[in-house]
Motif scaffolding. Structure first.
Motif, mmCIF file in Angstrom:
data_model
loop_
_atom_site.group_PDB
_atom_site.id
_atom_site.type_symbol
_atom_site.label_atom_id
_atom_site.label_comp_id
_atom_site.label_asym_id
_atom_site.label_seq_id
_atom_site.Cartn_x
_atom_site.Cartn_y
_atom_site.Cartn_z
ATOM 1 N N ASN A 170 13.919 20.782 1.999
ATOM 2 C CA ASN A 170 15.378 20.657 1.950
ATOM 3 C C ASN A 170 15.787 19.202 1.800
ATOM 4 N N GLU A 171 15.063 18.299 2.438
ATOM 5 C CA GLU A 171 15.362 16.877 2.312
ATOM 6 C C GLU A 171 15.137 16.393 0.886
ATOM 7 N N LEU A 211 15.418 18.279 -1.835
ATOM 8 C CA LEU A 211 16.277 18.999 -2.767
ATOM 9 C C LEU A 211 17.762 18.679 -2.609
ATOM 10 N N TRP A 212 18.146 17.822 -1.683
ATOM 11 C CA TRP A 212 19.569 17.551 -1.428
ATOM 12 C C TRP A 212 20.282 17.043 -2.677
ATOM 13 N N PHE A 240 20.203 18.007 -5.648
ATOM 14 C CA PHE A 240 20.712 19.069 -6.499
ATOM 15 C C PHE A 240 22.061 19.606 -6.020
ATOM 16 N N THR A 241 22.406 19.377 -4.767
ATOM 17 C CA THR A 241 23.724 19.788 -4.277
ATOM 18 C C THR A 241 24.823 18.906 -4.841
ATOM 19 N N GLN A 242 24.461 17.765 -5.423
ATOM 20 C CA GLN A 242 25.425 16.839 -5.992
ATOM 21 C C GLN A 242 25.762 17.142 -7.451
ATOM 22 N N ASP A 278 29.150 22.242 -11.107
ATOM 23 C CA ASP A 278 28.918 23.683 -11.242
ATOM 24 C C ASP A 278 28.437 24.053 -12.641
ATOM 25 N N ARG A 312 26.639 27.335 -11.415
ATOM 26 C CA ARG A 312 25.358 27.143 -10.727
ATOM 27 C C ARG A 312 24.334 28.239 -11.001
#
Length: 75
Positions: free
Chosen positions: A5-6, A8-9, A11-13, A16, A48
């Motif tokens: 998760n650390e 892959l953060w 990709f949250t940026q 859409d 997404r």
């Protein structure tokens, strides 16, 4: 799993909707120095989710005039 998760953060940026361009080669040059196979991939992401994807495989060829010609297959 927390470690991933650390990583892959980032990709949250992403927005859409976006387009991904991917280019790959075999890395093995022919005698004229060009890569043997080049693959170009395009993926369209909407909301997404992958909306569309296409891949082009090309082989760079040496012509009689020492210019590159491209032989392309569509998938």
């Amino acid at each position: 799993m927390a470690m991933y998760n650390e990583l892959l953060w980032i990709f949250t940026q992403l927005p859409d909707d976006y387009i991904v361009l991917d280019m790959e080669t075999t890395g093995l040059p022919e005698e004229n120095g060009l890569p043997d196979i080049v693959i170009l991939g395009l993926t369209v992401v909407k909301n997404r989710e992958i909306s569309e994807s296409v891949e082009f495989e090309t082989r760079l060829l040496k012509t009689h005039f020492r210019r590159s010609a491209i032989n392309t297959r569509y998938y």
